[in-house]
Design a protein around this motif. Structure first.
Motif, PDB file in Angstrom:
ATOM      1  N   MET A  56      -7.822  11.219  -4.508  1.00  9.00           N
ATOM      2  CA  MET A  56      -7.151  11.304  -3.209  1.00  9.00           C
ATOM      3  C   MET A  56      -6.845  12.737  -2.763  1.00  9.00           C
ATOM      4  SD  MET A  56      -5.644   9.174  -0.898  1.00  9.00           S
ATOM      5  CE  MET A  56      -4.997   7.708  -1.740  1.00  9.00           C
ATOM      6  N   ASP A  57      -7.276  13.069  -1.555  1.00  8.86           N
ATOM      7  CA  ASP A  57      -6.900  14.329  -0.924  1.00  8.86           C
ATOM      8  C   ASP A  57      -5.453  14.200  -0.437  1.00  8.86           C
ATOM      9  OD1 ASP A  57      -7.033  16.861   0.154  1.00  8.86           O
ATOM     10  OD2 ASP A  57      -8.176  16.259   1.916  1.00  8.86           O
ATOM     11  N   VAL A  58      -4.841  15.324  -0.046  1.00  9.70           N
ATOM     12  CA  VAL A  58      -3.461  15.274   0.425  1.00  9.70           C
ATOM     13  C   VAL A  58      -3.383  15.286   1.949  1.00  9.70           C
ATOM     14  CG1 VAL A  58      -1.234  16.465   0.447  1.00  9.70           C
ATOM     15  CG2 VAL A  58      -2.543  16.329  -1.671  1.00  9.70           C
ATOM     16  N   ARG A  59      -3.919  16.316   2.560  1.00  7.91           N
ATOM     17  CA  ARG A  59      -3.853  16.431   4.016  1.00  7.91           C
ATOM     18  C   ARG A  59      -5.047  15.742   4.649  1.00  7.91           C
ATOM     19  NH1 ARG A  59      -1.856  22.598   5.419  1.00  7.91           N
ATOM     20  NH2 ARG A  59       0.369  22.195   5.286  1.00  7.91           N
ATOM     21  N   MET A  60      -4.778  14.636   5.340  1.00  7.84           N
ATOM     22  CA  MET A  60      -5.836  13.879   6.001  1.00  7.84           C
ATOM     23  C   MET A  60      -5.293  13.272   7.281  1.00  7.84           C
ATOM     24  SD  MET A  60      -7.666  11.863   2.838  1.00  7.84           S
ATOM     25  CE  MET A  60      -6.107  11.153   2.276  1.00  7.84           C
ATOM     26  N   PRO A  61      -6.170  12.940   8.227  1.00 11.31           N
ATOM     27  CA  PRO A  61      -5.726  12.321   9.474  1.00 11.31           C
ATOM     28  C   PRO A  61      -5.326  10.857   9.281  1.00 11.31           C
ATOM     29  CG  PRO A  61      -8.111  12.408   9.403  1.00 11.31           C
ATOM     30  CD  PRO A  61      -7.623  13.184   8.202  1.00 11.31           C
ATOM     31  N   VAL A  62      -4.718  10.299  10.308  1.00  8.95           N
ATOM     32  CA  VAL A  62      -4.303   8.893  10.370  1.00  8.95           C
ATOM     33  C   VAL A  62      -3.151   8.605   9.406  1.00  8.95           C
ATOM     34  CG1 VAL A  62      -4.997   6.472  10.312  1.00  8.95           C
ATOM     35  CG2 VAL A  62      -6.665   8.225  10.989  1.00  8.95           C
ATOM     36  N   LEU A  63      -3.395   8.818   8.102  1.00  7.29           N
ATOM     37  CA  LEU A  63      -2.361   8.628   7.074  1.00  7.29           C
ATOM     38  C   LEU A  63      -2.622   9.633   5.983  1.00  7.29           C
ATOM     39  CD1 LEU A  63       0.010   6.626   6.345  1.00  7.29           C
ATOM     40  CD2 LEU A  63      -1.647   5.474   4.863  1.00  7.29           C
ATOM     41  N   ASP A  64      -1.623  10.444   5.647  1.00 10.03           N
ATOM     42  CA  ASP A  64      -1.870  11.480   4.638  1.00 10.03           C
ATOM     43  C   ASP A  64      -1.920  10.887   3.233  1.00 10.03           C
ATOM     44  OD1 ASP A  64       0.758  11.324   3.508  1.00 10.03           O
ATOM     45  OD2 ASP A  64       1.520  12.689   5.027  1.00 10.03           O
ATOM     46  N   GLY A  65      -2.374  11.711   2.286  1.00  9.28           N
ATOM     47  CA  GLY A  65      -2.565  11.242   0.929  1.00  9.28           C
ATOM     48  C   GLY A  65      -1.287  10.862   0.217  1.00  9.28           C
ATOM     49  N   ILE A  66      -0.177  11.478   0.599  1.00  7.71           N
ATOM     50  CA  ILE A  66       1.101  11.163  -0.032  1.00  7.71           C
ATOM     51  C   ILE A  66       1.531   9.741   0.299  1.00  7.71           C
ATOM     52  CG2 ILE A  66       3.555  11.733  -0.132  1.00  7.71           C
ATOM     53  CD1 ILE A  66       2.764  14.643   0.425  1.00  7.71           C
ATOM     54  N   GLU A  67       1.503   9.416   1.589  1.00  5.58           N
ATOM     55  CA  GLU A  67       1.914   8.075   1.987  1.00  5.58           C
ATOM     56  C   GLU A  67       0.912   7.038   1.481  1.00  5.58           C
ATOM     57  OE1 GLU A  67       4.277   5.129   3.273  1.00  5.58           O
ATOM     58  OE2 GLU A  67       4.740   7.264   3.127  1.00  5.58           O
ATOM     59  N   ALA A  68      -0.374   7.384   1.485  1.00 10.45           N
ATOM     60  CA  ALA A  68      -1.390   6.462   0.966  1.00 10.45           C
ATOM     61  C   ALA A  68      -1.151   6.202  -0.514  1.00 10.45           C
ATOM     62  CB  ALA A  68      -2.787   7.038   1.187  1.00 10.45           C
ATOM     63  N   THR A  69      -0.795   7.250  -1.246  1.00  9.50           N
ATOM     64  CA  THR A  69      -0.499   7.102  -2.671  1.00  9.50           C
ATOM     65  C   THR A  69       0.707   6.201  -2.877  1.00  9.50           C
ATOM     66  OG1 THR A  69      -1.437   9.266  -3.237  1.00  9.50           O
ATOM     67  CG2 THR A  69       0.184   8.334  -4.773  1.00  9.50           C
ATOM     68  N   ARG A  70       1.729   6.384  -2.053  1.00 12.11           N
ATOM     69  CA  ARG A  70       2.934   5.558  -2.159  1.00 12.11           C
ATOM     70  C   ARG A  70       2.608   4.080  -1.923  1.00 12.11           C
ATOM     71  NH1 ARG A  70       5.693   8.343   0.933  1.00 12.11           N
ATOM     72  NH2 ARG A  70       6.795   9.550  -0.651  1.00 12.11           N
ATOM     73  N   LEU A  71       1.719   3.804  -0.980  1.00 15.18           N
ATOM     74  CA  LEU A  71       1.344   2.427  -0.674  1.00 15.18           C
ATOM     75  C   LEU A  71       0.472   1.805  -1.761  1.00 15.18           C
ATOM     76  CD1 LEU A  71       0.541   2.770   3.149  1.00 15.18           C
ATOM     77  CD2 LEU A  71       2.541   1.685   2.098  1.00 15.18           C
ATOM     78  N   LEU A  72      -0.252   2.657  -2.486  1.00  9.19           N
ATOM     79  CA  LEU A  72      -1.158   2.151  -3.516  1.00  9.19           C
ATOM     80  C   LEU A  72      -0.542   2.142  -4.912  1.00  9.19           C
ATOM     81  CD1 LEU A  72      -4.514   3.886  -2.474  1.00  9.19           C
ATOM     82  CD2 LEU A  72      -3.958   1.455  -2.290  1.00  9.19           C
ATOM     83  N   ALA A  73       0.330   3.113  -5.183  1.00 10.73           N
ATOM     84  CA  ALA A  73       0.815   3.275  -6.557  1.00 10.73           C
ATOM     85  C   ALA A  73       2.321   3.411  -6.680  1.00 10.73           C
ATOM     86  CB  ALA A  73       0.143   4.503  -7.193  1.00 10.73           C
ATOM     87  N   GLY A  74       3.036   3.316  -5.583  1.00 12.28           N
ATOM     88  CA  GLY A  74       4.476   3.531  -5.609  1.00 12.28           C
ATOM     89  C   GLY A  74       5.255   2.394  -6.229  1.00 12.28           C
ATOM     90  N   ALA A  75       6.538   2.653  -6.421  1.00  8.18           N
ATOM     91  CA  ALA A  75       7.426   1.643  -6.999  1.00  8.18           C
ATOM     92  C   ALA A  75       7.426   0.390  -6.132  1.00  8.18           C
ATOM     93  CB  ALA A  75       8.840   2.202  -7.110  1.00  8.18           C
ATOM     94  N   GLY A  76       7.329  -0.762  -6.775  1.00  8.99           N
ATOM     95  CA  GLY A  76       7.378  -2.019  -6.057  1.00  8.99           C
ATOM     96  C   GLY A  76       6.034  -2.556  -5.605  1.00  8.99           C
ATOM     97  N   VAL A  77       4.970  -1.758  -5.757  1.00 10.25           N
ATOM     98  CA  VAL A  77       3.633  -2.232  -5.378  1.00 10.25           C
ATOM     99  C   VAL A  77       3.201  -3.307  -6.371  1.00 10.25           C
ATOM    100  CG1 VAL A  77       1.206  -1.612  -5.099  1.00 10.25           C
ATOM    101  CG2 VAL A  77       3.001  -0.040  -4.332  1.00 10.25           C
ATOM    102  N   GLU A  78       2.792  -4.452  -5.854  1.00 13.19           N
ATOM    103  CA  GLU A  78       2.491  -5.593  -6.724  1.00 13.19           C
ATOM    104  C   GLU A  78       1.280  -5.354  -7.617  1.00 13.19           C
ATOM    105  OE1 GLU A  78       1.737 -10.446  -6.399  1.00 13.19           O
ATOM    106  OE2 GLU A  78       2.045  -9.224  -4.608  1.00 13.19           O
ATOM    107  N   HIS A  79       0.233  -4.781  -7.070  1.00 13.55           N
ATOM    108  CA  HIS A  79      -0.970  -4.483  -7.849  1.00 13.55           C
ATOM    109  C   HIS A  79      -1.311  -3.001  -7.670  1.00 13.55           C
ATOM    110  CE1 HIS A  79      -1.557  -8.720  -8.647  1.00 13.55           C
ATOM    111  NE2 HIS A  79      -1.493  -8.972  -7.358  1.00 13.55           N
ATOM    112  N   PRO A  80      -0.585  -2.121  -8.368  1.00 11.23           N
ATOM    113  CA  PRO A  80      -0.785  -0.679  -8.178  1.00 11.23           C
ATOM    114  C   PRO A  80      -2.173  -0.205  -8.583  1.00 11.23           C
ATOM    115  CG  PRO A  80       0.570  -1.104 -10.113  1.00 11.23           C
ATOM    116  CD  PRO A  80       0.415  -2.416  -9.405  1.00 11.23           C
ATOM    117  N   VAL A  81      -2.649   0.790  -7.877  1.00  9.50           N
ATOM    118  CA  VAL A  81      -3.931   1.415  -8.163  1.00  9.50           C
ATOM    119  C   VAL A  81      -3.668   2.829  -8.658  1.00  9.50           C
ATOM    120  CG1 VAL A  81      -6.137   2.165  -7.195  1.00  9.50           C
ATOM    121  CG2 VAL A  81      -5.064   0.064  -6.364  1.00  9.50           C
ATOM    122  N   LYS A  82      -4.354   3.249  -9.676  1.00  4.03           N
ATOM    123  CA  LYS A  82      -4.167   4.594 -10.209  1.00  4.03           C
ATOM    124  C   LYS A  82      -4.725   5.614  -9.214  1.00  4.03           C
ATOM    125  CE  LYS A  82      -4.435   3.011 -15.002  1.00  4.03           C
ATOM    126  NZ  LYS A  82      -4.624   1.580 -14.644  1.00  4.03           N
TER     127      LYS A  82
END
Length: 219
Positions: A56-82
């Motif tokens: 994952m890159d960090v600075r990207m359009p539409v949704l940055d890598g930080i928020e994308a990471t939070r949605l994929l691997a953050g606390a509470g994610v049912e099926h987290p992705v590394k």
């Protein structure tokens, strides 16, 4: 045969994205299952393709890598992705936020191909990857933002040796480097690391580093 590591590559720069994908696909134990140029596409593709890891890159359009990471691997994610975050030195602050969001590790974009492949294999196994030079740069530049939390560290939770190992982890040392520093076996280091994570309720080494700096255990 062991199934190959399924990798999703997300970077808004087509040249870098293609370069990463070419390097990864050339490995017998890896396959690129998808590519995209923004964080929203990364989240959607990851949920549809179920990769083992997202580069994952960090600075990207539409949704940055930080928020994308939070949605994929953050606390509470049912099926987290590394997630393995790739960045440059001038994005250190964003790397710190990405680690807090759940990333399993980070590398510099100009890291050699062998380091990228090692990072993918490491994070895909559930371990964490920390680039020591980036860790030191991050802490040095943003020390004012990484302040100890209120109260004092719970020194009684860890033995003196465990605290020593935690400080070495926070310094970016690998298990083999810690073993050499303390003159103990790598298996013993693994045992200490496991105990530290269990006692402090941490997920991985990345969280251990953040914990150590926020609690003022290292400077």
């Amino acid at each position: 045969m062991t199934a190959p590591i399924r990798v999703l590559v997300c970077d808004d720069q087509a040249l870098i994205r293609t370069g990463f994908a070419t390097i990864i696909d050339a490995q017998p134990d890896m396959e690129v299952v998808g590519e995209c140029g923004d964080g929203r596409a990364a989240v959607d593709l990851a949920r549809r393709l179920s990769p083992d890891i997202v580069v994952m890159d960090v600075r990207m359009p539409v949704l940055d890598g930080i928020e994308a990471t939070r949605l994929l691997a953050g606390a509470g994610v049912e099926h987290p992705v590394k997630v393995l975050v790739v960045t440059t030195f001038n994005l250190d602050e964003y790397v710190y936020e990405a680690l807090r969001a759940g990333a399993g590790g980070f590398l510099l974009k100009d890291a050699p191909p062998a380091q990228l492949l090692h990072g993918i294999r490491t994070v895909a196994t559930g371990a964490a990857l920390l680039a020591p030079e980036v860790t030191r740069q991050l802490v040095g530049r943003y020390a004012s933002r990484i302040r100890p939390t209120e109260g004092t560290p719970d020194d009684t939770a860890l033995t003196p040796r465990e605290l020593e190992v935690l400080r070495l982890i926070a310094d970016g040392q690998s298990n083999s480097e810690i073993a050499a520093t303390l003159v103990i076996s790598q298996e013993t280091v693994k045992t200490y690391v496991s105990r530290i994570l269990t006692k402090l309720g941490l997920r991985d080494r990345v969280q251990a580093v953040v914990y150590a700096y926020r609690r003022g255990l290292v400077t």
